[in-house]
Design a protein around this motif. Sequence first.
Motif, mmCIF file in Angstrom:
data_model
loop_
_atom_site.group_PDB
_atom_site.id
_atom_site.type_symbol
_atom_site.label_atom_id
_atom_site.label_comp_id
_atom_site.label_asym_id
_atom_site.label_seq_id
_atom_site.Cartn_x
_atom_site.Cartn_y
_atom_site.Cartn_z
ATOM 1 N N PRO A 115 24.122 55.718 63.654
ATOM 2 C CA PRO A 115 24.544 54.757 62.626
ATOM 3 C C PRO A 115 24.132 53.320 62.930
ATOM 4 O O PRO A 115 23.670 52.600 62.041
ATOM 5 N N THR A 164 26.050 55.694 56.486
ATOM 6 C CA THR A 164 27.012 56.565 55.800
ATOM 7 C C THR A 164 26.356 57.772 55.148
ATOM 8 O O THR A 164 27.039 58.634 54.614
ATOM 9 N N HIS A 165 25.045 57.814 55.157
ATOM 10 C CA HIS A 165 24.312 58.926 54.549
ATOM 11 C C HIS A 165 23.146 59.279 55.457
ATOM 12 O O HIS A 165 22.110 58.623 55.453
ATOM 13 N N ARG A 166 23.370 60.327 56.268
ATOM 14 C CA ARG A 166 22.359 60.726 57.240
ATOM 15 C C ARG A 166 21.971 62.183 57.019
ATOM 16 O O ARG A 166 22.756 62.963 56.479
ATOM 17 N N ASP A 191 21.695 50.921 60.684
ATOM 18 C CA ASP A 191 22.069 49.571 60.236
ATOM 19 C C ASP A 191 20.990 48.562 60.620
ATOM 20 O O ASP A 191 20.623 47.680 59.834
ATOM 21 N N ASP A 239 21.205 55.766 55.456
ATOM 22 C CA ASP A 239 21.900 54.656 56.097
ATOM 23 C C ASP A 239 23.012 55.235 56.952
ATOM 24 O O ASP A 239 23.114 56.460 57.112
#
Length: 326
Positions: free
Chosen positions: A230, A215-217, A234, A213
Amino acid sequence: MRYLDGLGTTRRYSVIGLGTWQFGSVEWGYGADYAAGEAAAIVRRARELGITVFDTAEAYGFGRSERILGDALASSGGTGDVVVATKIFPMLPVAPVVAQRGVASAHRLGVRTIDLYQVHQPNPLVRDPTTMRGMRSLHDVGLVDQVGVSNYSLRRWQAAERTYGSRVLSNQVQFSLLHRDPACDLVPWARRTGHVVMAWSPLAQGLLTARYDATHRPSGLLRQGPAWLPGNLDAARPLFDVLRDVATGHDATPAQVALAWVVHHPGVVAIPGASSVAQVESNAAAADIRLTDDEQVALTEAARAYRPRTGVSALPGLVRDKLPGA
């Protein structure tokens, strides 16, 4: 494992194969230790799980992938019951060059016959008649069993087949929930005529694992292109939610469901890569998932609703993503 029916080939084609682009690709973090250890273990386990299609190319690792795959197959039982598929890089694919490079690939793979020899890309300047003459010569001397193409339109695939003079078995194209165009023309034609569509990047480079997501790529080369911005991650959340919902009903993972969506289409072989034994086990298990028509439709509609920023509109985000600390 499931296999394609009605092909009339000497070898069975499993609906889940193993793509080996990562074998020998040090730029992606797969070094010598991986080649000597994990790659061999992945191939051995894939065979135990009933996977028969092993796909590589002379361009992968500049021939290293072919050598690693050949060694792994030889040490795990030989090649008598599998489909060894490779591809010629289409730089000047005139007949004599095709013949010479087919011999070189067979030597690197350690096989007398390449089960499926494919043209990696359509060449915009060199037309298919000379390329297919080279393929025909390789077939006639027994070095190649089946001929295929890759990234061809339906019209060019059909034209290549007319030139070749008999069936050009397969067309390897990008096909996933996020790249659905083959389902409109290539897949229906292949189903009617006894051909095969081979799906590369069936998990959209890992995006359809639904593990990421905003915040976590992923890091490094794995995070390339606008899909990983980002805002686009989303936008993908509703699709990920549907993948997770369907996965829960099958006691599966979102990645397995995404693969099951691909091979739900008749005449399709998905060739995901695998960086570990656990991943090849997960990929193989997707063959046993039977999606309902309602689930297939729900996944397709959720994918259609996903509208990522691409092209010029994605450029500012891509620039920001390259800045230190991004």
